[in-house]
Design a protein around this motif. Structure first.
Motif, PDB file in Angstrom:
ATOM      1  N   GLY A 134      31.836  50.440  50.914  1.00 44.76           N
ATOM      2  CA  GLY A 134      31.335  50.707  52.265  1.00 44.76           C
ATOM      3  C   GLY A 134      29.858  51.067  52.265  1.00 44.76           C
ATOM      4  N   ALA A 135      29.407  51.707  51.190  1.00 49.46           N
ATOM      5  CA  ALA A 135      27.993  52.099  51.115  1.00 49.46           C
ATOM      6  C   ALA A 135      27.112  50.956  50.591  1.00 49.46           C
ATOM      7  CB  ALA A 135      27.854  53.316  50.201  1.00 49.46           C
ATOM      8  N   GLY A 136      27.701  49.789  50.431  1.00 49.05           N
ATOM      9  CA  GLY A 136      26.911  48.636  49.988  1.00 49.05           C
ATOM     10  C   GLY A 136      26.918  48.419  48.491  1.00 49.05           C
ATOM     11  N   GLY A 137      27.785  49.154  47.779  1.00 51.08           N
ATOM     12  CA  GLY A 137      27.875  48.992  46.323  1.00 51.08           C
ATOM     13  C   GLY A 137      28.536  47.674  45.952  1.00 51.08           C
ATOM     14  N   ALA A 138      28.402  47.310  44.693  1.00 52.33           N
ATOM     15  CA  ALA A 138      28.973  46.054  44.228  1.00 52.33           C
ATOM     16  C   ALA A 138      30.495  46.142  44.188  1.00 52.33           C
ATOM     17  CB  ALA A 138      28.435  45.729  42.831  1.00 52.33           C
ATOM     18  N   GLU A 139      31.129  45.019  44.458  1.00 54.47           N
ATOM     19  CA  GLU A 139      32.590  44.970  44.430  1.00 54.47           C
ATOM     20  C   GLU A 139      33.109  45.318  43.028  1.00 54.47           C
ATOM     21  OE1 GLU A 139      34.051  41.128  45.364  1.00 54.47           O
ATOM     22  OE2 GLU A 139      36.139  41.749  45.514  1.00 54.47           O
ATOM     23  N   ALA A 140      32.403  44.819  41.997  1.00 54.83           N
ATOM     24  CA  ALA A 140      32.815  45.115  40.619  1.00 54.83           C
ATOM     25  C   ALA A 140      32.784  46.621  40.363  1.00 54.83           C
ATOM     26  CB  ALA A 140      31.898  44.404  39.629  1.00 54.83           C
ATOM     27  N   ASP A 141      31.742  47.289  40.864  1.00 52.43           N
ATOM     28  CA  ASP A 141      31.642  48.743  40.667  1.00 52.43           C
ATOM     29  C   ASP A 141      32.798  49.460  41.360  1.00 52.43           C
ATOM     30  OD1 ASP A 141      29.395  48.401  39.180  1.00 52.43           O
ATOM     31  OD2 ASP A 141      27.978  48.953  40.765  1.00 52.43           O
ATOM     32  N   GLY A 142      33.107  49.008  42.572  1.00 51.88           N
ATOM     33  CA  GLY A 142      34.215  49.611  43.311  1.00 51.88           C
ATOM     34  C   GLY A 142      35.527  49.437  42.566  1.00 51.88           C
ATOM     35  N   ASN A 143      35.757  48.242  42.062  1.00 53.56           N
ATOM     36  CA  ASN A 143      37.023  47.969  41.367  1.00 53.56           C
ATOM     37  C   ASN A 143      37.132  48.767  40.067  1.00 53.56           C
ATOM     38  OD1 ASN A 143      37.282  46.219  43.459  1.00 53.56           O
ATOM     39  ND2 ASN A 143      37.562  44.382  42.227  1.00 53.56           N
ATOM     40  N   VAL A 144      36.035  48.818  39.319  1.00 57.73           N
ATOM     41  CA  VAL A 144      36.065  49.586  38.067  1.00 57.73           C
ATOM     42  C   VAL A 144      36.216  51.081  38.378  1.00 57.73           C
ATOM     43  CG1 VAL A 144      34.743  50.212  36.000  1.00 57.73           C
ATOM     44  CG2 VAL A 144      34.782  47.846  36.778  1.00 57.73           C
ATOM     45  N   ALA A 145      35.641  51.507  39.502  1.00 53.05           N
ATOM     46  CA  ALA A 145      35.782  52.921  39.895  1.00 53.05           C
ATOM     47  C   ALA A 145      37.251  53.287  40.070  1.00 53.05           C
ATOM     48  CB  ALA A 145      35.007  53.196  41.179  1.00 53.05           C
ATOM     49  N   VAL A 146      38.052  52.360  40.601  1.00 48.02           N
ATOM     50  CA  VAL A 146      39.489  52.637  40.757  1.00 48.02           C
ATOM     51  C   VAL A 146      40.117  52.850  39.380  1.00 48.02           C
ATOM     52  CG1 VAL A 146      41.712  51.705  41.532  1.00 48.02           C
ATOM     53  CG2 VAL A 146      39.654  51.314  42.894  1.00 48.02           C
TER      54      VAL A 146
ATOM     55  N   SER B 211      46.849  51.549  38.262  1.00 44.26           N
ATOM     56  CA  SER B 211      45.649  51.547  39.100  1.00 44.26           C
ATOM     57  C   SER B 211      45.247  50.127  39.509  1.00 44.26           C
ATOM     58  CB  SER B 211      44.496  52.235  38.373  1.00 44.26           C
ATOM     59  OG  SER B 211      44.364  51.718  37.069  1.00 44.26           O
ATOM     60  N   GLY B 212      45.341  49.181  38.579  1.00 47.94           N
ATOM     61  CA  GLY B 212      44.978  47.799  38.898  1.00 47.94           C
ATOM     62  C   GLY B 212      45.940  47.186  39.890  1.00 47.94           C
ATOM     63  N   SER B 213      47.221  47.502  39.738  1.00 48.87           N
ATOM     64  CA  SER B 213      48.197  46.971  40.690  1.00 48.87           C
ATOM     65  C   SER B 213      47.974  47.554  42.075  1.00 48.87           C
ATOM     66  CB  SER B 213      49.620  47.276  40.216  1.00 48.87           C
ATOM     67  OG  SER B 213      49.833  46.701  38.961  1.00 48.87           O
ATOM     68  N   ALA B 214      47.667  48.849  42.117  1.00 47.62           N
ATOM     69  CA  ALA B 214      47.403  49.480  43.417  1.00 47.62           C
ATOM     70  C   ALA B 214      46.173  48.851  44.065  1.00 47.62           C
ATOM     71  CB  ALA B 214      47.190  50.986  43.231  1.00 47.62           C
ATOM     72  N   LEU B 215      45.146  48.614  43.267  1.00 47.24           N
ATOM     73  CA  LEU B 215      43.928  47.977  43.771  1.00 47.24           C
ATOM     74  C   LEU B 215      44.240  46.569  44.289  1.00 47.24           C
ATOM     75  CD1 LEU B 215      40.810  47.564  44.010  1.00 47.24           C
ATOM     76  CD2 LEU B 215      40.829  46.912  41.599  1.00 47.24           C
ATOM     77  N   ALA B 216      45.014  45.832  43.484  1.00 46.27           N
ATOM     78  CA  ALA B 216      45.361  44.464  43.885  1.00 46.27           C
ATOM     79  C   ALA B 216      46.172  44.474  45.179  1.00 46.27           C
ATOM     80  CB  ALA B 216      46.148  43.788  42.762  1.00 46.27           C
ATOM     81  N   ALA B 217      47.102  45.416  45.270  1.00 47.92           N
ATOM     82  CA  ALA B 217      47.943  45.472  46.472  1.00 47.92           C
ATOM     83  C   ALA B 217      47.128  45.856  47.695  1.00 47.92           C
ATOM     84  CB  ALA B 217      49.075  46.478  46.249  1.00 47.92           C
ATOM     85  N   GLY B 221      45.852  41.322  48.176  1.00 47.40           N
ATOM     86  CA  GLY B 221      47.151  40.733  48.463  1.00 47.40           C
ATOM     87  C   GLY B 221      48.066  40.698  47.251  1.00 47.40           C
ATOM     88  N   GLY B 222      47.882  41.645  46.350  1.00 45.51           N
ATOM     89  CA  GLY B 222      48.751  41.734  45.170  1.00 45.51           C
ATOM     90  C   GLY B 222      48.299  40.875  44.002  1.00 45.51           C
ATOM     91  N   ASP B 223      47.153  40.212  44.109  1.00 42.25           N
ATOM     92  CA  ASP B 223      46.674  39.326  43.044  1.00 42.25           C
ATOM     93  C   ASP B 223      45.794  40.112  42.056  1.00 42.25           C
ATOM     94  OD1 ASP B 223      45.616  37.381  41.450  1.00 42.25           O
ATOM     95  OD2 ASP B 223      44.946  36.073  43.079  1.00 42.25           O
ATOM     96  N   SER B 224      46.376  40.491  40.914  1.00 45.42           N
ATOM     97  CA  SER B 224      45.642  41.305  39.938  1.00 45.42           C
ATOM     98  C   SER B 224      44.462  40.542  39.345  1.00 45.42           C
ATOM     99  CB  SER B 224      46.574  41.743  38.805  1.00 45.42           C
ATOM    100  OG  SER B 224      47.549  42.616  39.302  1.00 45.42           O
ATOM    101  N   ALA B 225      44.637  39.233  39.130  1.00 50.38           N
ATOM    102  CA  ALA B 225      43.542  38.428  38.567  1.00 50.38           C
ATOM    103  C   ALA B 225      42.341  38.435  39.519  1.00 50.38           C
ATOM    104  CB  ALA B 225      44.013  37.006  38.317  1.00 50.38           C
ATOM    105  N   ALA B 226      42.619  38.388  40.816  1.00 47.32           N
ATOM    106  CA  ALA B 226      41.528  38.414  41.799  1.00 47.32           C
ATOM    107  C   ALA B 226      40.811  39.770  41.775  1.00 47.32           C
ATOM    108  CB  ALA B 226      42.071  38.141  43.193  1.00 47.32           C
ATOM    109  N   ALA B 227      41.572  40.831  41.487  1.00 49.38           N
ATOM    110  CA  ALA B 227      40.973  42.168  41.426  1.00 49.38           C
ATOM    111  C   ALA B 227      40.025  42.293  40.234  1.00 49.38           C
ATOM    112  CB  ALA B 227      42.073  43.231  41.349  1.00 49.38           C
TER     113      ALA B 227
END
Lengths: 192, 437
Positions: A134-146, B211-217, B221-227
């Motif tokens: 939401g703050a304009g960060g990279a999608e990769a950063d957001g995903n790795v943050a999770v 965590s990856g599954s939660a992110l994908a979901a 849309g549940g696609d882990s590879a896309a995540a």
């Protein structure tokens, strides 16, 4: 070549820092100058290592400091000690034994600190992602943050909950974090 | 001015530390012990197959011949979806080609020499990575325990009010419960950065299914590879129309010409033999924690770009660094030796943690003979199980049943120690080095 020299310098500073702290903490009375010198040595090691080779250099410096401490411990382990009754010998936990166990369900405590706290941590992680993206960060950063947030938040939350005496407080913290984070699940937005 | 937690806080922290430690101790011990052994993953592979061809480097044309030989050997069977070429490295100076159905070593000329035989190293890795369980359960379980090391580290810090003053105090020669406590606290304090690094990276890898599954979901849309695609790149569309074998020679020549400082150590062919095929080269960047960077090429060796693991976003670089930081393969043998020493220390911390709890229990007058015996059995059984499987590898060969051997030896050790602690033998079993209270 210059990077090599800096790495070796950082290793030397890390080892020197540990040696100075060993000398300082071995004195009957604390020495502030020696303490400061020891910590300064370690800090300088990290700075030099970072300049030489970034995160790789810092890791090497930390390993060198740990290795130096292990050598010091090996020396300590071989020294003879005064044999005294266990209860009279100073230990780390002198005067502070475990808290009296309360008569409450271990299963409920396990459920709160385990699955519930983990679920709350996942929600927190998703909230962190939503804030980054939401703050304009990279999608990769957001995903790795999770991926990185869950292993940090969950154990800390589990420990914090175990430190709480009242069941209400335990549930309040876990559920509170979950409720605060839950709305962000709907603000993920997919690929941005 | 000094900072100190209140006694009540320390007491609660010790309780929390004990509770988490007791729940996790057995599997945590197993994970730490196997993790220490698997630091030498490449070296174990070399040890397992001493007659495999070794080389410091290999000519790109020979690699191409090797690929063609392997694909020719699979003609008539199902097409492999991926083909991996491990190029010779300092730690593992072998060229190995792996497909969906086989793995073979090739020589300097690209001729197939022998099938890869490293079942014991793979068993050990699987035991550490997923406890020999299906990945979704095993990795998650290991990830959960990795996170619990973080909880134990934090609670241990709070429970340890004299952390710095006692940092070099190790009264090992007392050989009593004070010595046990010292071993536990000192090793734990000094391995703290190491423990945090390997537990956080391990938990990050292991908890992906959570965590990856939660992110994908939540976002894909549940696609882990896309995540994962924004981090590690995505796979282009498949095109299954037949095509000739991709040419990796110009790709490797490009790497040598344009990236002379990068050490290619993997060539990956995606969907080889189809129109949708493409090449990836994984290149090691010296003095970086990242496992490498993906260099993408078309089937005829034209450079398409990199993913960004070396110079992309912080998240990409961080995630690419987790593997090497966890397994200690970023600085050659000296770093591996350090990881083995600190890994052993962490294993000792887990073992002594439970002994400390047993000591306290006994000081309170609660007999713990069987519990202590069972714990001793496990402490001895895990390394004994690993040694037994290694002996089986040498005596029986690559097809030895490692999983049952390991668990039989491990649980057998527990049974033997419990038997030794049985009531009619208790006179001996209860002999304890504990000081009189």
């Amino acid at each position: 070549m210059a990077a090599d020299a800096l790495i070796w310098l950082s290793i030397a500073l890390a080892i020197a820092g540990v040696v100075v702290l060993r000398v300082s903490w071995g004195k009957p009375k604390r020495s502030t100058p020696l303490n400061l010198a020891g910590w300064a040595g370690l800090l300088a090691a990290l700075v030099v290592a970072d300049r030489a080779a970034g995160e790789w250099g810092i890791t090497i410096a930390v390993l060198a400091a740990t290795g130096a401490a292990f050598v010091a411990l090996t020396v300590a382990a071989t020294k003879p000690v005064r044999q005294a009754r266990a209860r009279l010998v100073r230990t780390s936990h002198q005067g502070a034994d475990e808290a009296q166990s309360r008569s409450r369900s271990g299963l409920v405590t396990f459920a709160i600190t385990g699955p519930l706290a983990l679920a709350a941590s996942v929600l927190v992680a998703l909230a962190v992602r939503a804030l980054i993206v939401g703050a304009g960060g990279a999608e990769a950063d957001g995903n790795v943050a999770v991926l990185a947030t869950v292993p940090i938040v969950w154990p800390v939350l589990a420990f914090a909950v175990l430190m709480m005496s009242a069941r209400k407080a335990q549930l309040g913290w876990v559920m509170g974090l979950a409720v605060l984070s839950a709305p962000f699940v709907f603000l993920q937005g997919g690929a941005v | 001015m000094t900072f100190a937690f209140s006694k009540d806080t320390v007491r609660k922290a010790i309780s929390a530390h004990s509770a988490v430690g007791l729940i996790c101790c057995a599997l945590l011990y197993l994970i730490c012990a196997t993790g220490t052994a698997i630091v030498l993953y490449e070296e174990w592979q070399r040890f397992e197959q001493l007659d495999a061809p070794e080389m410091n480097e290999i000519d790109p044309a020979s690699v191409q011949r090797g690929i063609e030989n392997v694909l020719a050997s699979e003609q008539g069977g199902p097409n492999t979806t991926h083909l991996y070429v491990h190029l010779p490295t300092k730690d593992l100076p072998r060229t190995t080609i792996t497909t969906d159905t086989q793995a073979v070593h090739i020589d300097r000329q690209g001729d197939i020499v022998v099938p890869e035989e490293n079942a014991w190293a793979e068993f050990l890795l699987a035991l550490h990575y997923r406890l020999n369980l299906p990945a979704v359960f095993g990795m998650t379980l290991v990830g959960l325990f990795g996170a619990m090391i973080v909880a134990l580290t934090v609670s241990g810090l709070v429970a340890h009010p004299r952390i710095f003053r006692d940092a070099f105090r190790l009264r090992a020669r007392r050989a009593d419960d004070v010595a046990t406590l010292d071993w536990h606290n000192r090793l734990a304090v000094w391995t703290l950065p190491f423990a945090l690094a390997i537990s956080l990276t391990g938990a990050m890898i292991g908890l992906f299914y959570v965590s990856g599954s939660a992110l994908a979901a939540a976002a894909y849309g549940g696609d882990s590879a896309a995540a994962l695609a924004p981090v590690f790149g995505d796979e282009p569309e498949e095109d299954t129309a037949p095509a000739s074998t991709p040419d990796i020679v110009p790709a490797l020549a490009f790497m040598e010409r344009e990236y002379p400082d990068i050490e290619p150590y993997y060539v990956i062919l995606h969907d080889p033999g189809t129109a949708g095929q493409h090449i990836q080269i994984v290149g090691e960047h010296p003095r970086r924690l990242i496992f490498g960077e993906y260099y993408a090429f078309s089937a005829d060796g034209a450079f398409r770009g990199t993913v960004g693991l070396a110079d992309g976003t912080v998240g990409q670089q961080l995630s690419a660094s987790t593997y090497n930081l966890h397994f200690g393969n970023f600085g050659g043998l000296p770093v591996k030796i350090a990881y083995i020493v600190f890994g052993l220390a962490l294993t000792i911390v887990v073992a002594t943690g439970t002994f400390i709890w047993l000591d306290k229990r006994e000081r309170r007058g609660k007999a713990s003979t069987r519990l202590r015996a069972a714990w001793w059995g496990l402490v001895v059984g895990v390394p004994a199980g690993m040694v037994a499987t290694l002996i089986a590898r040498i005596a029986i060969g690559n097809a030895a049943p490692f999983v049952p051997i390991f668990w039989i030896v491990c649980l057998g050790a527990v049974a033997i120690w419990l038997f030794r602690a049985m009531p009619n033998r208790r006179g001996r079993a209860e002999e304890s080095p504990l000081p009189a209270e």
